[in-house]
Every structure is written in C-alpha cells, then in structure tokens.
Design an enzyme around this catalytic site. Structure first.
Site, PDB file in Angstrom:
ATOM      1  CD1 TRP A 259      -2.586   1.802   0.403  1.00 61.21           C
ATOM      2  CD2 TRP A 259      -1.306   2.486   2.107  1.00 61.21           C
ATOM      3  NE1 TRP A 259      -2.908   3.112   0.673  1.00 61.21           N
ATOM      4  CE2 TRP A 259      -2.143   3.551   1.709  1.00 61.21           C
ATOM      5  CE3 TRP A 259      -0.408   2.676   3.164  1.00 61.21           C
ATOM      6  CZ2 TRP A 259      -2.104   4.799   2.336  1.00 61.21           C
ATOM      7  CZ3 TRP A 259      -0.373   3.916   3.785  1.00 61.21           C
ATOM      8  CH2 TRP A 259      -1.217   4.959   3.374  1.00 61.21           C
TER       9      TRP A 259
ATOM     10  CG  ASP B 234      -8.845  -1.021   3.997  1.00 54.92           C
ATOM     11  OD1 ASP B 234      -9.922  -0.556   4.420  1.00 54.92           O
ATOM     12  OD2 ASP B 234      -7.793  -1.010   4.668  1.00 54.92           O
TER      13      ASP B 234
HETATM   14  C1  RNT Z   1      -3.982   2.567   4.516  1.00 50.52           C
HETATM   15  C2  RNT Z   1      -4.098   1.126   4.226  1.00 50.52           C
HETATM   16  C3  RNT Z   1      -2.992   0.251   4.763  1.00 50.52           C
HETATM   17  C4  RNT Z   1      -2.564   0.622   6.174  1.00 50.52           C
HETATM   18  C5  RNT Z   1      -1.593  -0.365   6.800  1.00 50.52           C
HETATM   19  C6  RNT Z   1      -0.962   0.183   8.031  1.00 50.52           C
HETATM   20  O1  RNT Z   1      -5.105   3.264   4.202  1.00 50.52           O
HETATM   21  O2  RNT Z   1      -5.331   0.649   4.671  1.00 50.52           O
HETATM   22  O3  RNT Z   1      -3.367  -1.069   4.681  1.00 50.52           O
HETATM   23  O4  RNT Z   1      -3.655   0.764   7.020  1.00 50.52           O
HETATM   24  O5  RNT Z   1      -0.676  -0.768   5.885  1.00 50.52           O
HETATM   25 ZN    ZN Z   2      -5.677  -1.451   4.548  1.00 54.87          ZN
END
Ligand code: RNT
Ligand code: ZN
Length: 419
Positions: free
Chosen positions: A186, A260
């Site tokens: 990410w 996500d």
């Molecule tokens: C950020 C993403 C990512 C992070 C983590 C800490 O918006 O969701 O996954 O939350 O890598």
């Molecule tokens: Zn995430």
C-alpha cells in the site's frame, strides 16, 4: 457460565440448525481451519520500532492516547500473546517493515531477513504464520506525498529497493514457517488538490511496481498483493493507486488484490466486489476494518458489512483464495481489547456465515421464491448461533462471552501500567 450449560446450549443449537440441514460440528471444524491475519500495528498505533518518534504519515491516522502502547518488540509480542490467548481458532500475524528488530538503524532499502529473525522464532513457538508489508510512509522520502510514483528517479528507486528487500523477507517468512506470506503493497501517493496530470504518476507507478516485482518468487512462500484506495488525509483529490488502477494491475500481473473495507465511497461496500473480482484475480486479500464516515479504521464491529463480507467468502467457497486480514488502529481504548473485539467479531461473522442453510436459500432463489429467501435469511439472525460460538470458545480454551475483560484488566494493571 458453567461448562455444562454451554454444552447443553450447544446440543440444543445443534438440533435447531440440523432442522435447516446445517451441521454445527462441521461449521466449527471449518471455522477452525480459516486463519485470520491479525495486524501487529494495533498494538502501538502504527509507530513501529524503526523511528517511533517520527509521526505517522501517509494520510492515515491513529487517534487517542490510551496508556500502555508497546514500544519494543518484546512488549509487542507479549501484548500479542495476551490477545491471542483470548481469541479462538487459527491465527496469523501481519507485520510491517517498520517492526524490524534491530538495535542499529537500518535504512528501509537495506532491511534483511535477519532483522526479522526474532519474529520468525517467536512465530514458530506460537505456531503462527506471518504476513508482511513494506512500509512506504512515515519516512522523510515519502514527505512529498509520493513514493513509487515520485517524479524523481532516485526516490522511486529507493522505494523500489525497499519493496524488493521486503519481498525477500516475506519469502523468508514463508520458507521458515511453511505457509505462504502475503505481502501487501500500500502506498500513500496522491494529491490534496486537483492534479493537472493524473496519468503521469500512474505511468510511473506501473513501471515502478513492475520493476519491484520483477524477480519471480515461489508462491509456496510468498505472494504479492496490491491495495487500492479512494483518498487519504491530505490526498483528498487524487490517489494514484485507485481501484481501477490496481484491479487491472492485479489481473494483468497475477498478483493478489487487497480490498480494504474503508477504501471506497461511504456507501460502497467490498462485500459486493468479492465475487466480481474473484473472476479476474486468483487471490484476494481482505483488510477487514470499520470505516465511520471515512477511512477511520475503527475496530471491526459485528455489523452488517462484516457479516456480508464473510457470507460472500463462504457462499462462494472462496476460503482458499481469500486471505482474511484485519486493519484497524484505535488508540483511544485498551489495545489488547481492540484486537480481541475486532478479531472475535470477524470470527463470529465467519461462523454465522458457515451456519447459513446455503442449499435451501440457493434453491429458493433459483426458483424465484424470494419470499422464502427473505423470510429464512431474517430468521437466521435469531437462531442460536451464539451458543455455537460459546461452545467453540470453550473447546478452544479461550474466555466465553465478555469474560475476556477480566484478563485484559489484569494485564493492564500488572503489565501496561508499568510502561
Ligand atoms: C492505509 C491502508 C494500509 C494501512 C496499513 C498500516 O489506508 O489501509 O493497509 O492501514 O498498511
Ligand atoms: Zn488497509
């Protein structure tokens, strides 16, 4: 509650579910085989051990100042052990590159498996699989708001090297632990205000990713995933790695796609995306989290969307192709409780999905009998699935119901309070 009561409630539940053709023993067995990858970063508000004083950046934020956050690898491991002891079933741990265990300052493009060997030893002891993430935020070279898509070649190069180094660590996890590590990329790249050039950064990102992922790695040890996003704090107008960008990237480069739950418009849900995406990408990584009005990363609740996500995994038989990871960071409550509540909720949602009378519902739908579909779906909510959950906790030797709070409170007064 007494053991005998839990057992007799389970026998009753078993009987009720069998009337709908559902075998609770099988559901429990299946639940125990589906791992949940718990994220280490709830334990210290995404600070890590590389330079914990550098503020969290990249458009994400952990708010709150609940005392007792872990500040060393051994504190974090101790907190994780406590949380794991309160959570039933199969667990994995998801690490970020900034959680390296080294007394020397190691630059991100120079991290090596040896900086994570204490985690591997610990994972072996605790029978955990590990997952990994390169960290492309909270660093001076991400301060411009760009990393892999940065206009400057040397900055892109630094981050490409970081991703390459991270893949070696992920591969090492998989080799040592005998279970593939999913490494999720990410990046925070984006702009606060309307860009003139939306294409250029995306062209640079595709090239940077191709170069970072160019070395083939055995997928028995390591898998790449890419995570799309709509916006971040300070990147409200434009995110380079958008949904379309990464869906196409994952489909053409055969990486996993990370969805996500907080990375879309407020009424847009990932539960509906799972089936569609599963037709084009082999593996999906979920970041189960709870967005409240925005990508706020609240602790996972037993809410409609969490249940819908798990139903999609179960109904479509995707447990082998979907990795379930968690991604929340609430610094306003006891962090061990946060892990416990969020992880148990994800598991409860999974169990409830496994207890669904799939065959009856599918058949009703095929016959256009939408009355049965709605009536039965709604009745399922009040069937005694919670008795199955209690029994599952009992047989996994973890606290039943809210009993876990006593252990969290004890730990808070004996361990966290002394930090
Ligand atoms: C950020 C993403 C990512 C992070 C983590 C800490 O918006 O969701 O996954 O939350 O890598
Ligand atoms: Zn995430």
């Amino acid at each position: 509650m007494k053991e005998a009561q839990i057992k007799s409630a389970y026998e009753y539940a078993k009987d009720v579910f069998s009337q709908y053709g559902v075998n609770t023993d099988e559901a429990i067995k299946h639940l125990g085989e589906i791992p949940i990858s718990m994220h280490c970063w709830q334990g210290d508000d995404v600070r890590g051990f590389e330079s914990p004083d550098v503020a969290l950046s990249g458009g994400i934020q952990a708010t709150g100042n609940y005392p007792g956050a872990a500040t060393t690898p051994s504190e974090l491991r101790s907190d994780l052990e406590k949380a794991f002891s309160l959570i039933p079933g199969k667990k994995r741990l998801n690490l970020h590159a900034i959680y390296l265990d080294s007394t020397d300052k190691i630059e991100r493009n120079e991290i090596k498996p040896e900086h994570f060997s204490s985690w591997v030893e610990w994972a072996k002891k605790n029978k955990l699989g590990l997952d990994f993430n390169p960290t492309l935020f909270s660093h001076p070279l991400s301060d411009d708001g760009f990393t892999l898509s940065h206009p400057k070649e040397e900055i892109r190069r630094f981050w490409i090297d970081h991703v390459k180094a991270s893949r070696k660590i992920s591969e090492y996890f998989g080799r040592e632990l005998g279970t593939p590590s999913t490494m999720n990329i990410w990046i925070p790249d984006g702009m606060k205000d309307q860009p003139i050039d939306r294409l250029g950064p995306r062209q640079r990102l595709i090239d940077a990713l191709d170069s970072a992922l160019s070395e083939p790695i055995d997928e028995r040890f390591h898998r790449d995933a890419v995570e799309c996003k709509l916006f971040g704090i300070g990147a409200e107008a434009y995110t380079v790695g958008s949904n379309e960008f990464y869906l196409a990237y994952a489909a053409t480069r055969h990486t996993a796609l990370c969805l996500d739950a907080g990375h879309f418009h407020p009424t847009e849900v990932i539960s509906d995306k799972i089936s569609a995406v599963s037709l084009y990408v082999k593996n999906i990584l979920l970041h189960v989290t709870r967005p409240v009005r925005w990508d706020s990363d609240h602790v996972v609740a037993f809410d409609d969307e969490t249940q819908a996500i798990m139903r999609e995994v179960v109904r479509n038989d995707l447990a082998d192709r979907v990795s379930i990871g968690l991604d929340f960071f609430d610094a306003s409550i006891n962090r061990i409780a946060a892990w416990t509540v969020g992880t148990r909720n994800a598991q409860k949602a999974l169990l409830k999905a496994l207890l669904e009378p799939r065959e009856i519902l599918r058949k009703a739908e095929q016959q256009f009998d939408y009355t049965t579909r709605l009536g039965l779906t709604e009745e399922m909510h009040s069937l005694p699935w919670a008795a199955v959950w209690d029994y599952y906790c009992l047989t996994n030797a973890v606290p039943i119901g809210f009993d876990w709070i006593n252990q969290v409170s004890d730990y808070e007064s004996t361990v966290l309070a002394t930090r």
